[in-house]
Write a protein that holds these residues in place. Structure first.
Motif, PDB file in Angstrom:
ATOM      1  N   LYS A  14       0.826  -1.204   0.000  1.00 12.91           N
ATOM      2  CA  LYS A  14       0.000   0.000   0.000  1.00 12.91           C
ATOM      3  C   LYS A  14       0.865   1.260   0.000  1.00 12.91           C
ATOM      4  O   LYS A  14       0.591   2.214  -0.720  1.00 12.91           O
ATOM      5  CB  LYS A  14      -0.933   0.011   1.207  1.00 12.91           C
ATOM      6  N   LEU A  15       1.923   1.252   0.796  1.00 12.56           N
ATOM      7  CA  LEU A  15       2.816   2.412   0.838  1.00 12.56           C
ATOM      8  C   LEU A  15       3.515   2.627  -0.493  1.00 12.56           C
ATOM      9  O   LEU A  15       3.654   3.755  -0.965  1.00 12.56           O
ATOM     10  CB  LEU A  15       3.854   2.241   1.952  1.00 12.56           C
ATOM     11  N   GLU A  16       3.955   1.527  -1.123  1.00 10.71           N
ATOM     12  CA  GLU A  16       4.643   1.658  -2.409  1.00 10.71           C
ATOM     13  C   GLU A  16       3.704   2.159  -3.497  1.00 10.71           C
ATOM     14  O   GLU A  16       4.097   2.927  -4.359  1.00 10.71           O
ATOM     15  CB  GLU A  16       5.268   0.328  -2.798  1.00 10.71           C
ATOM     16  N   GLN A  17       2.443   1.745  -3.469  1.00 15.04           N
ATOM     17  CA  GLN A  17       1.489   2.217  -4.466  1.00 15.04           C
ATOM     18  C   GLN A  17       1.242   3.706  -4.327  1.00 15.04           C
ATOM     19  O   GLN A  17       1.026   4.400  -5.309  1.00 15.04           O
ATOM     20  CB  GLN A  17       0.181   1.453  -4.354  1.00 15.04           C
ATOM     21  N   ARG A  18       1.276   4.219  -3.104  1.00 21.22           N
ATOM     22  CA  ARG A  18       1.101   5.653  -2.897  1.00 21.22           C
ATOM     23  C   ARG A  18       2.260   6.446  -3.472  1.00 21.22           C
ATOM     24  O   ARG A  18       2.110   7.608  -3.828  1.00 21.22           O
ATOM     25  CB  ARG A  18       0.988   5.965  -1.410  1.00 21.22           C
ATOM     26  N   GLN A  19       3.439   5.833  -3.543  1.00 21.00           N
ATOM     27  CA  GLN A  19       4.628   6.528  -4.018  1.00 21.00           C
ATOM     28  C   GLN A  19       4.716   6.578  -5.536  1.00 21.00           C
ATOM     29  O   GLN A  19       5.433   7.392  -6.079  1.00 21.00           O
ATOM     30  CB  GLN A  19       5.895   5.851  -3.472  1.00 21.00           C
ATOM     31  N   ARG A  20       3.999   5.714  -6.213  1.00 20.67           N
ATOM     32  CA  ARG A  20       4.072   5.674  -7.675  1.00 20.67           C
ATOM     33  C   ARG A  20       3.362   6.883  -8.273  1.00 20.67           C
ATOM     34  O   ARG A  20       2.315   7.302  -7.798  1.00 20.67           O
ATOM     35  CB  ARG A  20       3.423   4.396  -8.195  1.00 20.67           C
ATOM     36  N   ALA A  59      11.856   7.607  -1.635  1.00 18.67           N
ATOM     37  CA  ALA A  59      12.661   7.219  -0.479  1.00 18.67           C
ATOM     38  C   ALA A  59      13.807   6.309  -0.919  1.00 18.67           C
ATOM     39  O   ALA A  59      13.640   5.464  -1.799  1.00 18.67           O
ATOM     40  CB  ALA A  59      11.797   6.496   0.544  1.00 18.67           C
ATOM     41  N   ILE A  60      14.951   6.500  -0.298  1.00 17.37           N
ATOM     42  CA  ILE A  60      16.067   5.596  -0.537  1.00 17.37           C
ATOM     43  C   ILE A  60      15.853   4.356   0.327  1.00 17.37           C
ATOM     44  O   ILE A  60      15.065   4.383   1.279  1.00 17.37           O
ATOM     45  CB  ILE A  60      17.417   6.283  -0.241  1.00 17.37           C
ATOM     46  N   PRO A  61      16.506   3.250   0.005  1.00 19.13           N
ATOM     47  CA  PRO A  61      16.266   2.013   0.766  1.00 19.13           C
ATOM     48  C   PRO A  61      16.467   2.169   2.277  1.00 19.13           C
ATOM     49  O   PRO A  61      15.729   1.569   3.065  1.00 19.13           O
ATOM     50  CB  PRO A  61      17.283   1.032   0.173  1.00 19.13           C
ATOM     51  N   GLN A  62      17.433   2.981   2.692  1.00 14.84           N
ATOM     52  CA  GLN A  62      17.664   3.160   4.131  1.00 14.84           C
ATOM     53  C   GLN A  62      16.469   3.865   4.778  1.00 14.84           C
ATOM     54  O   GLN A  62      16.083   3.533   5.901  1.00 14.84           O
ATOM     55  CB  GLN A  62      18.943   3.970   4.383  1.00 14.84           C
ATOM     56  N   GLN A  63      15.876   4.832   4.093  1.00 12.93           N
ATOM     57  CA  GLN A  63      14.700   5.520   4.629  1.00 12.93           C
ATOM     58  C   GLN A  63      13.520   4.564   4.721  1.00 12.93           C
ATOM     59  O   GLN A  63      12.757   4.594   5.685  1.00 12.93           O
ATOM     60  CB  GLN A  63      14.327   6.709   3.751  1.00 12.93           C
ATOM     61  N   ARG A  64      13.370   3.723   3.719  1.00 14.93           N
ATOM     62  CA  ARG A  64      12.276   2.755   3.713  1.00 14.93           C
ATOM     63  C   ARG A  64      12.429   1.768   4.866  1.00 14.93           C
ATOM     64  O   ARG A  64      11.473   1.447   5.576  1.00 14.93           O
ATOM     65  CB  ARG A  64      12.255   2.026   2.372  1.00 14.93           C
TER      66      ARG A  64
END
Length: 76
Positions: A14-20, A59-64
């Motif tokens: 759900k979070l990744e879909q919001r970022q697209r 977001a970069i992987p560390q932020q995620r």
């Protein structure tokens, strides 16, 4: 009181879909042209850039990972 473990894969999806991005954006060339014009004071170019501005920074992987860890701590 017993808490069940949430399904983190669903939450991440759900979070990744919001970022697209939701629709087509500006091409690299068009964005560069508008940026150059906006720097020289063209307000119309600045308005068009603002219309196509990303709502959130990717977001970069560390932020995620940090956000996921914060979510895990909050669920405890």
């Amino acid at each position: 009181m017993t808490r069940t473990m949430p399904n983190f894969q669903d939450r991440i999806s759900k979070l990744e879909q919001r970022q697209r991005p939701s629709g087509p954006g500006l091409s690299y060339e068009r964005r560069k042209l508008l940026t150059d014009r906006a720097v020289t004071g063209d307000l119309e170019a600045l308005e068009e850039l603002n219309l196509h501005r990303q709502r959130t920074a990717p977001a970069i992987p560390q932020q995620r990972a940090a956000a996921l860890a914060a979510g895990l701590r909050a669920d405890l």
